[in-house]
Write a protein that holds these residues in place. Structure first.
Motif, PDB file in Angstrom:
ATOM      1  N   MET A 206       0.942  -1.265  -0.071  1.00 45.13           N
ATOM      2  CA  MET A 206       0.137  -0.059  -0.051  1.00 45.13           C
ATOM      3  C   MET A 206       0.809   1.123  -0.092  1.00 45.13           C
ATOM      4  N   GLU A 207       2.242   1.276   0.609  1.00 40.21           N
ATOM      5  CA  GLU A 207       2.899   2.385   0.966  1.00 40.21           C
ATOM      6  C   GLU A 207       3.503   2.603  -0.712  1.00 40.21           C
ATOM      7  N   ALA A 208       3.577   1.526  -1.399  1.00 39.74           N
ATOM      8  CA  ALA A 208       4.349   1.408  -2.467  1.00 39.74           C
ATOM      9  C   ALA A 208       3.254   1.858  -3.805  1.00 39.74           C
ATOM     10  N   GLY A 209       1.922   2.319  -3.324  1.00 40.53           N
ATOM     11  CA  GLY A 209       0.996   2.734  -4.213  1.00 40.53           C
ATOM     12  C   GLY A 209       0.175   1.718  -4.863  1.00 40.53           C
ATOM     13  N   CYS A 210      -0.236   0.409  -4.306  1.00 45.51           N
ATOM     14  CA  CYS A 210      -0.865  -0.579  -4.672  1.00 45.51           C
ATOM     15  C   CYS A 210      -2.203  -1.015  -3.856  1.00 45.51           C
ATOM     16  N   THR A 211      -3.172  -1.592  -4.435  1.00 49.40           N
ATOM     17  CA  THR A 211      -4.082  -2.083  -3.675  1.00 49.40           C
ATOM     18  C   THR A 211      -3.938  -3.454  -3.621  1.00 49.40           C
ATOM     19  N   VAL A 212      -4.112  -4.222  -2.873  1.00 45.80           N
ATOM     20  CA  VAL A 212      -3.533  -5.467  -2.244  1.00 45.80           C
ATOM     21  C   VAL A 212      -4.683  -6.565  -1.980  1.00 45.80           C
ATOM     22  N   ASP A 213      -4.422  -7.916  -2.639  1.00 51.59           N
ATOM     23  CA  ASP A 213      -5.310  -9.112  -1.847  1.00 51.59           C
ATOM     24  C   ASP A 213      -4.258  -9.974  -1.948  1.00 51.59           C
ATOM     25  N   LEU A 214      -4.527 -10.661  -0.639  1.00 53.91           N
ATOM     26  CA  LEU A 214      -3.442 -11.663  -0.042  1.00 53.91           C
ATOM     27  C   LEU A 214      -4.347 -12.681   0.546  1.00 53.91           C
ATOM     28  N   TRP A 215      -3.790 -14.154   0.468  1.00 52.81           N
ATOM     29  CA  TRP A 215      -4.315 -15.115   1.124  1.00 52.81           C
ATOM     30  C   TRP A 215      -3.326 -16.444   1.339  1.00 52.81           C
ATOM     31  N   GLN A 216      -3.735 -17.179   2.148  1.00 50.96           N
ATOM     32  CA  GLN A 216      -2.821 -18.371   2.103  1.00 50.96           C
ATOM     33  C   GLN A 216      -3.656 -19.772   2.122  1.00 50.96           C
ATOM     34  N   THR A 217      -2.774 -20.683   1.223  1.00 50.53           N
ATOM     35  CA  THR A 217      -3.496 -21.961   1.133  1.00 50.53           C
ATOM     36  C   THR A 217      -2.529 -23.037   1.384  1.00 50.53           C
ATOM     37  N   THR A 218      -3.016 -24.158   2.232  1.00 51.44           N
ATOM     38  CA  THR A 218      -2.193 -25.147   2.402  1.00 51.44           C
ATOM     39  C   THR A 218      -2.409 -26.219   1.466  1.00 51.44           C
ATOM     40  N   TYR A 219      -1.731 -26.557   0.898  1.00 50.18           N
ATOM     41  CA  TYR A 219      -1.810 -27.759  -0.160  1.00 50.18           C
ATOM     42  C   TYR A 219      -1.330 -29.176   0.635  1.00 50.18           C
ATOM     43  N   VAL A 220      -2.091 -30.140   0.325  1.00 52.21           N
ATOM     44  CA  VAL A 220      -1.753 -31.311   0.920  1.00 52.21           C
ATOM     45  C   VAL A 220      -1.541 -32.352  -0.174  1.00 52.21           C
ATOM     46  N   HIS A 221      -0.360 -32.619  -0.244  1.00 51.99           N
ATOM     47  CA  HIS A 221       0.283 -33.439  -1.455  1.00 51.99           C
ATOM     48  C   HIS A 221       0.218 -35.185  -0.857  1.00 51.99           C
ATOM     49  N   ALA A 222      -0.515 -35.992  -1.286  1.00 51.06           N
ATOM     50  CA  ALA A 222      -0.241 -37.263  -1.198  1.00 51.06           C
ATOM     51  C   ALA A 222       0.859 -37.783  -2.017  1.00 51.06           C
ATOM     52  N   LEU A 223       2.058 -38.237  -1.427  1.00 55.75           N
ATOM     53  CA  LEU A 223       3.248 -38.764  -2.166  1.00 55.75           C
ATOM     54  C   LEU A 223       3.445 -40.171  -1.815  1.00 55.75           C
ATOM     55  N   ALA A 224       4.198 -40.775  -2.629  1.00 49.09           N
ATOM     56  CA  ALA A 224       4.268 -42.378  -2.579  1.00 49.09           C
ATOM     57  C   ALA A 224       4.572 -42.880  -0.982  1.00 49.09           C
ATOM     58  N   ASP A 225       5.744 -42.155  -0.737  1.00 46.16           N
ATOM     59  CA  ASP A 225       6.183 -42.467   0.769  1.00 46.16           C
ATOM     60  C   ASP A 225       7.114 -41.499   1.126  1.00 46.16           C
ATOM     61  N   SER A 226       7.678 -41.730   2.487  1.00 42.47           N
ATOM     62  CA  SER A 226       8.711 -40.658   2.838  1.00 42.47           C
ATOM     63  C   SER A 226       9.790 -40.382   2.142  1.00 42.47           C
ATOM     64  N   THR A 227      10.332 -41.300   1.199  1.00 39.02           N
ATOM     65  CA  THR A 227      11.306 -41.022   0.427  1.00 39.02           C
ATOM     66  C   THR A 227      11.234 -40.048  -0.611  1.00 39.02           C
ATOM     67  N   ALA A 228       9.855 -39.882  -1.013  1.00 39.62           N
ATOM     68  CA  ALA A 228       9.214 -38.903  -2.073  1.00 39.62           C
ATOM     69  C   ALA A 228       9.387 -37.679  -1.462  1.00 39.62           C
ATOM     70  N   ILE A 229       9.195 -37.407  -0.195  1.00 44.23           N
ATOM     71  CA  ILE A 229       9.393 -36.098   0.472  1.00 44.23           C
ATOM     72  C   ILE A 229      10.778 -35.486   0.308  1.00 44.23           C
ATOM     73  N   ILE A 230      11.661 -36.552   0.538  1.00 47.67           N
ATOM     74  CA  ILE A 230      13.122 -36.149   0.302  1.00 47.67           C
ATOM     75  C   ILE A 230      13.430 -35.758  -1.176  1.00 47.67           C
ATOM     76  N   GLU A 231      12.829 -36.483  -2.064  1.00 42.17           N
ATOM     77  CA  GLU A 231      13.280 -36.229  -3.667  1.00 42.17           C
ATOM     78  C   GLU A 231      12.466 -34.866  -3.943  1.00 42.17           C
ATOM     79  N   TRP A 232      11.448 -34.516  -3.163  1.00 41.33           N
ATOM     80  CA  TRP A 232      10.758 -33.323  -3.681  1.00 41.33           C
ATOM     81  C   TRP A 232      11.809 -32.093  -3.212  1.00 41.33           C
ATOM     82  N   PHE A 233      12.324 -32.286  -2.063  1.00 38.10           N
ATOM     83  CA  PHE A 233      13.229 -31.020  -1.562  1.00 38.10           C
ATOM     84  C   PHE A 233      14.629 -30.980  -2.149  1.00 38.10           C
ATOM     85  N   LYS A 234      15.042 -32.099  -2.708  1.00 39.71           N
ATOM     86  CA  LYS A 234      16.233 -32.188  -3.247  1.00 39.71           C
ATOM     87  C   LYS A 234      16.624 -31.202  -4.280  1.00 39.71           C
ATOM     88  N   SER A 235      15.457 -30.725  -4.929  1.00 35.75           N
ATOM     89  CA  SER A 235      15.836 -29.643  -5.990  1.00 35.75           C
ATOM     90  C   SER A 235      15.778 -28.275  -5.164  1.00 35.75           C
TER      91      SER A 235
END
Length: 262
Positions: free
Chosen positions: A179-208
């Protein structure tokens, strides 16, 4: 961490559908009809740039990323679009944009008060800054990274390294700064829930992404030990569902700021 790394586009794209969904949701919040100039900051391998170009086919769309590997993949994917390899931290456009699209990139940069003011100043009157940032530093996936880094023989290698990411500001912070930068603002937060194959898939997700920054500070001989320790924590934090899947919770903050007419 402080080390400068290149991102692994192939590893990133192993979860392309899940990583692209927030870009789609962010683009839904953009209320522009016929923008002339659009830029996708932190374009990665071009999956988000492709969405922007499809939504606004009449626009000149550019993708920008600091990673040579990501830019190479983006150019192969979208040969008719323009892609620029550059460091976003020092990005200073000569012309203003109708749309600045930044999906899952600004969380890596510091001093968001100054950063968001700078990006808003690069908008034409009526232009839109559309931002999505992971807000997951308090999630078990990232807490486990910090705990693993602080324990074990590799801890000394991280002792003097600063965190790669600062915690995000509050809803109030981003609304006030924009707003101080001269904008109108819309904001929201979403929690996605990803069903992954197993705990190793979580590691593979964050490796990149987040995990890569830890691994790149370790010699090859210590990486497997680090990953084994991290895997034990992840298995405890993300128990298997009855079908064997694990649920990765992933909160993301969305911001759509429109620059007011002069």
């Amino acid at each position: 961490m402080t080390a400068k790394v290149d991102w692994d586009a192939d590893q990133y794209l192993r979860f392309e559908d899940e990583r692209t969904r927030p870009s789609l949701d962010l683009l839904q919040g953009v209320r522009l009809t016929a923008p002339a100039r659009c830029i996708d900051l932190g374009c990665g391998p071009g999956n988000s740039t492709e969405l922007v170009a499809a939504r606004f086919p009449q626009a000149a769309v550019t993708g920008l990323d600091s990673s040579p590997d990501m830019i190479e993949k983006a150019r192969k994917r979208l040969p008719r679009l323009s892609f620029v390899q550059a460091d976003l931290a020092g990005w200073a456009p000569e012309e203003r944009y109708d749309l600045i699209f930044a999906n899952a990139v600004l969380q890596w940069l510091p001093d968001h008060e100054a950063l968001f003011a700078r990006l808003a100043a690069a908008l034409k009157p009526g232009g839109v800054l559309a931002v999505q940032m992971p807000n997951n530093l308090a999630e078990p996936s990232h807490v486990a990274m910090a705990e693993t880094a602080a324990e074990g023989p590799w801890a000394v290698r991280f002792a003097h390294a600063t965190e790669a990411r600062e915690p995000l500001g509050s809803f109030s912070d981003y609304r006030r700064w924009l707003m101080e930068a001269g904008c109108t603002v819309d904001l929201w937060q979403t929690t996605y829930v990803h069903a992954l194959a197993d705990s190793t898939a979580i590691i593979e997700w964050f490796k990149s992404t987040a995990l890569k920054r830890y691994l790149d500070l370790l010699p090859a001989g210590e990486r497997e030990g680090f990953l084994a320790s991290y895997r034990e924590r992840i298995a405890r934090a993300y128990p298997a569902e009855p079908d064997g899947k694990v649920l990765l919770r992933f909160p993301r903050l969305f911001i759509v700021a429109t620059r007011r007419a002069a």
